[in-house]
Each structure stands twice: as C-alpha cells, then as structure tokens.
Design an enzyme around this catalytic site. Structure first.
Site, PDB file in Angstrom:
ATOM      1  N   GLY A 210      17.051 -89.307  28.422  1.00 50.22           N
ATOM      2  CA  GLY A 210      18.455 -89.569  27.878  1.00 50.22           C
ATOM      3  C   GLY A 210      19.224 -90.432  28.838  1.00 50.22           C
ATOM      4  O   GLY A 210      20.338 -91.464  28.286  1.00 50.22           O
TER       5      GLY A 210
ATOM      6  N   VAL B 261      16.996 -83.943  24.288  1.00 52.74           N
ATOM      7  CA  VAL B 261      16.839 -82.656  24.904  1.00 52.74           C
ATOM      8  C   VAL B 261      15.408 -82.302  24.302  1.00 52.74           C
ATOM      9  O   VAL B 261      14.476 -82.880  23.491  1.00 52.74           O
ATOM     10  CB  VAL B 261      17.607 -81.613  24.513  1.00 52.74           C
TER      11      VAL B 261
ATOM     12  N   SER C 204       9.150 -94.711  22.434  1.00 53.04           N
ATOM     13  CA  SER C 204       8.168 -95.010  23.176  1.00 53.04           C
ATOM     14  C   SER C 204       8.213 -95.734  24.292  1.00 53.04           C
ATOM     15  O   SER C 204       8.965 -96.887  23.961  1.00 53.04           O
ATOM     16  CB  SER C 204       6.944 -95.294  22.188  1.00 53.04           C
TER      17      SER C 204
ATOM     18  N   LYS D   8       5.647 -91.786  15.339  1.00 53.96           N
ATOM     19  CA  LYS D   8       5.598 -91.672  16.820  1.00 53.96           C
ATOM     20  C   LYS D   8       4.295 -90.765  17.355  1.00 53.96           C
ATOM     21  O   LYS D   8       3.786 -90.884  18.241  1.00 53.96           O
ATOM     22  CB  LYS D   8       6.968 -91.357  17.488  1.00 53.96           C
TER      23      LYS D   8
ATOM     24  N   HIS E 175       1.193 -92.626  17.147  1.00 55.98           N
ATOM     25  CA  HIS E 175       1.161 -93.490  18.182  1.00 55.98           C
ATOM     26  C   HIS E 175       0.600 -92.870  19.537  1.00 55.98           C
ATOM     27  O   HIS E 175      -0.290 -93.340  20.236  1.00 55.98           O
ATOM     28  CB  HIS E 175       2.580 -94.042  18.520  1.00 55.98           C
ATOM     29  N   ASN E 176       1.274 -91.462  19.747  1.00 58.17           N
ATOM     30  CA  ASN E 176       0.735 -90.733  20.925  1.00 58.17           C
ATOM     31  C   ASN E 176      -0.859 -90.123  20.764  1.00 58.17           C
ATOM     32  O   ASN E 176      -1.453 -90.375  21.637  1.00 58.17           O
ATOM     33  CB  ASN E 176       1.514 -89.569  21.176  1.00 58.17           C
TER      34      ASN E 176
ATOM     35  N   GLU F 154      -2.703 -93.149  21.578  1.00 52.23           N
ATOM     36  CA  GLU F 154      -2.647 -93.277  23.034  1.00 52.23           C
ATOM     37  C   GLU F 154      -3.563 -92.458  23.766  1.00 52.23           C
ATOM     38  O   GLU F 154      -4.319 -92.923  24.685  1.00 52.23           O
ATOM     39  CB  GLU F 154      -1.246 -93.059  23.468  1.00 52.23           C
TER      40      GLU F 154
ATOM     41  N   ARG G 123     -22.581 -75.266  -0.915  1.00 49.05           N
ATOM     42  CA  ARG G 123     -21.689 -74.372  -1.042  1.00 49.05           C
ATOM     43  C   ARG G 123     -21.857 -73.839  -2.641  1.00 49.05           C
ATOM     44  O   ARG G 123     -21.579 -72.829  -3.302  1.00 49.05           O
ATOM     45  CB  ARG G 123     -20.474 -75.218  -1.168  1.00 49.05           C
TER      46      ARG G 123
END
Length: 479
Positions: free
Chosen positions: A16, A76, A130, A184, A187-188, A191, A448
């Site tokens: 922040g 936060v 990011s 996002k 994206h992580n 990563e 099945r």
C-alpha cells in the site's frame, strides 16, 4: 479539510505504501490512511517529499479528502480484514464513488462484494496488482475487474503508474466483477508452475549432469539470452550464483528445502477443479510445495531405494543440458497454455468478455511471470481471438514438435535416476493426453455404468446408453 486528493490509499504496509508513493510520484494527490496512525506518520516523514500526500487519521477525514467521484483503494489483508474496511468506509460514500481492492482477494469474494455495493450505487473494483513491492513502486502489472464506467475513470491512472513495454501500459480492464482478481489468481498459479519447472531443471542439472550451483547459474544466464528470457530465469541465475556470507557455501545449499505458499496457487487448483479445467502442471507445482513441507513423511521415505546413478561425461552433460532447455521451454508453454485455458473456461462460466491478447500484453512487464514469449502469446491471440490453445498456433506447435523427444528423454532420465520432476512429467502427460486419438476414459465410463448405472455415450450413434450387467453378486435380469 479541503477535497483535493485524486485517490486515497488505506492500508500502508509495504504494498500500500509503495502504491501510494508510485501514484504521488506520477503527479497524483494521494490521501493516505492506516488503522494505525503511526504508519501514516512514518510515510509522511520518510517519503512525503516524493509528491503531494494528504494524511488522514480518521475514516471521515480520509473520505472528505477525496475528490468526487471518490476513489478509495484498499490495501489490506484479504478476507475478513477487507470486509471490515469496506464496512467502515462504504456508509461514508455516495452513489458513483469507487472502492478499489488492490489485495490478493479471492475472486468469489470480489464478486460478492461487487454485487452488494452495486445495489448501494458504489462501484467496487477488484484490481489484481502483480510485481511485488518493487513493482508497486516502480510499475506493476494491473489486472482490473469491475464496471466499464469505473475503468473509464480509473484506467488512465492505473495505466500511468503501471509498467510499460514498447510504450504500452501493463494495465487493462479484464472484465466485470471478479474477472481482474480471477486473472491475477491464475497469474499466480502460472507463477507456481514456472518456478517449480525452473527448480526441477536446476535439480536435474545438478544431480544428473553434476554441475555446481555457480555453473548452473551461468547456464541460466545463457538461457536468458534466448527464448527462455524472463524475470524468473534472470533472478534464478542470481540466486544460484550467490554465496552465503557466513559459511562460504552456495546460498542454495544453506536454505531449508521446504517451500512456503500464501494460498493463491492453491486457490487456482481448487477453482480449476470446480471448472473442470485440467491445470495439471500448476497442480503438481502446488503439491510439490506441500510435499516439501511434509517433514515426517520425508523422513519415513528417505531410507527407501532410488534410481540408478550413472556418471555422465562432460559431452554427455552438455547434451543433457540442451535436452533440459527443450523440456523446460515445452513445459513452460504447457503451463501458460493451461492458465489461459482456465481463464477461457471461467469466462464462459461467469460471462466475462476477456481479451486474451490484452492479458498476455499486460503480463509482459511489471509482473513476476513477465517473459519474452508473452509477446508471441499476445500476437497469437490477437491474430486469432478464438484460439483454443497455444499449440494450435503454428509457431508454438513447431517448437513443441521439435522439443518432444528431448522432453521425453529428460522425464525418462529423471525417472531412472529417481530425481523428482513432477511438473515436467505432468506437462508431458498433459500433452500426450490431449493429442491422443483415444483415451482410457472409455473404460472409466464402462466402470461407472457397471457399478452406478451412470450411462455412457457411443461413438456410432447419438444418445445415452446403459448396459444390463451380470453382477457377480446377483443374477442378470432384464429390468
């Protein structure tokens, strides 16, 4: 207090604080607030000279410092803390004002919050940011979800402070409600996969080719000059070449081999299961982190036999290094492709109109997975907006075709030597699964139908079918 701030940031921990500084450095007047006033005071004392800040101690002072429509950015901890801040500030806002959540929120929470605040006339924007603390200060990649009306106001601001590649901003409007935080999250997840693949490449070069960390650092530096050019490859070389000051040993040898995680990779895998999106490489990377922390299990398994140790000559080591480069590149393409496929699956499920070329474009700078080949991914999606897979693009298909034999050799060598390579193996298995003419899923459907009468489809006619099986514990009937 005069209403003069263009935007406000509440939550002045590292991310922040750095975003507020980034905004101020670009000429925006920034109201700053923190639950603990000492952090606001510390920012002003240390960085107040970088731009125009308006410190506020109370929620009312903070809101009153903002121009209309008010732009209030929350930085936060995700979860209950974010809800608490929203509950504190939303009653003080008016119709048309905006709350921006720049944290790592779960996209489902963002969708819930957006729907709730929309009924109250407040725009809620989930912005995936990011790049870590350095990116927040010097130019992040920003994935913005929410209404188009909100992005029309916020977009120029985010595009100004974001990273830029070839003059283009690494910020865009992804889609409505939780789309930004979803992208996002993926994206992580990518990563996680990228980092695990790089770690497996290092482990293979060390255990099979018998290179030292410093030698592997030089290999990675060489790779970073070619098609594997990326931020993660670059920093890997730096980590591997670093020497521990206390012991004089390679830094990587004094670090405990138990990887941490903050949860976004796990969210990616959990959500992929809900979407039936097969992100197998991302999943294996996430499970590899979990396995690394299972000390009791690792102690129990450690005495068990491994693979064959066959020393390699220098020329054999060099050949193997070339194979690992091919396997790493092919596996990275698969990991990114799985991520984009998952975004496509979510877009269909949640009604998001996502420009996949734009997503690849904003990942080229600022973010952790920034890599040279993202420009090619962007170009591929721009040329074919309905592109189903990267492997349907001729250039990538040609590279994967060239890589598959050394890729298989690397996975086979890892198995023979007993060197764990779960992400490499998962990527190759995914490739073989999707290219197969026939899969054993036909047998699964038969099983099945046998035990649960779940029915099956046929290859030669339309409809759902059920066979009346002769169960061993009861006679066959005509029912």
């Amino acid at each position: 207090m005069n209403t003069r701030a263009h935007i406000g940031v509440t939550g002045l921990a590292v991310m922040g604080r750095n975003l507020a500084r980034n905004l101020a450095r670009h000429g925006y007047t920034v109201a700053v607030h923190n639950r603990t006033p000492s952090r606001t005071k510390a920012l002003m004392e240390e960085f107040g000279h970088e731009g125009t800040f308006v410190p506020a101690e109370t929620a009312r002072d903070f809101v009153d410092a903002l121009q209309r429509p008010r732009r209030l950015m929350i930085m936060v901890q995700a979860g209950a803390a974010t809800d608490a801040v929203i509950d504190e500030f939303a009653p003080l806002l008016e119709s048309g004002d905006m709350i921006i959540d720049g944290g790592n929120a779960h996209f489902a929470d963002t969708r819930r919050r957006e729907a709730d605040l929309r009924e109250r006339g407040i725009h809620f924007v989930g912005a995936g940011v990011s790049g870590g603390e350095e990116g927040a200060l010097n130019g992040p990649s920003v994935m913005v979800g929410g209404s188009k009306e909100a992005y029309a106001v916020l977009g120029p601001m985010f595009e100004t402070i974001s990273a830029h590649v070839d003059g283009e901003a690494c910020s865009t409007h992804i889609g409505s409600d939780g789309a930004g935080h979803f992208v996002k999250m993926v994206h992580n997840g990518i990563e996680y996969a990228d980092m695990q693949l790089i770690a497996e490449a290092y482990d293979l070069l060390r255990q099979v080719a018998q290179y030292s960390p410093a030698e592997i650092a030089e290999i990675f530096r060489t790779w970073n000059k070619g098609r594997l050019n990326s931020y993660l490859i670059e920093i890997t070389a730096e980590v591997l070449s670093h020497t521990d000051a206390d012991t004089g040993r390679p830094f990587v040898d004094v670090v405990a081999d138990a990887a941490g995680q903050k949860g976004t990779g796990r969210w990616t895998v959990q959500t992929a299961l809900d979407l039936a999106s097969p992100v197998t490489t991302i999943a294996q990377a996430t499970f590899a982190r979990a396995a690394s922390g299972q000390s009791a299990l690792r102690t129990a398994y450690r005495p068990l036999p491994g693979g064959m140790h066959i020393p390699k000559t220098r020329s054999e080591a060099e050949r193997f290094t070339s194979q690992v480069e091919q396997a790493l590149y092919a596996s990275k393409v698969i990991a990114y492709d799985q991520g984009f496929t998952m975004i496509q699956d979510a877009a269909l499920t949640y009604g998001w109109d996502i420009d996949f070329g734009a997503v690849a474009g904003i990942w080229r700078g600022g973010c952790i997975i920034r890599a040279a080949f993202l420009d090619r991914i962007r170009t591929a999606h721009k040329a074919a907006p309905d592109l189903v897979s990267l492997l349907a693009e001729p250039g990538f298909a040609e590279e994967i075709t060239a890589a598959q034999v050394p890729w298989r050799e690397v996975v086979a060598t890892a198995a023979r030597r007993g060197v764990p390579a779960p992400a490499f193996a998962a990527a190759l298995s995914y490739y073989d699964t999707l290219r197969a003419d026939r899969l054993p899923a036909a047998l699964l459907q038969g099983q099945r139908d046998y035990f649960g009468a779940h029915t099956y489809r046929r290859t030669d006619r339309q409809g759902a079918f059920h066979t009346h099986w002769a169960h061993p514990d009861r006679p066959e009937t005509d029912v």
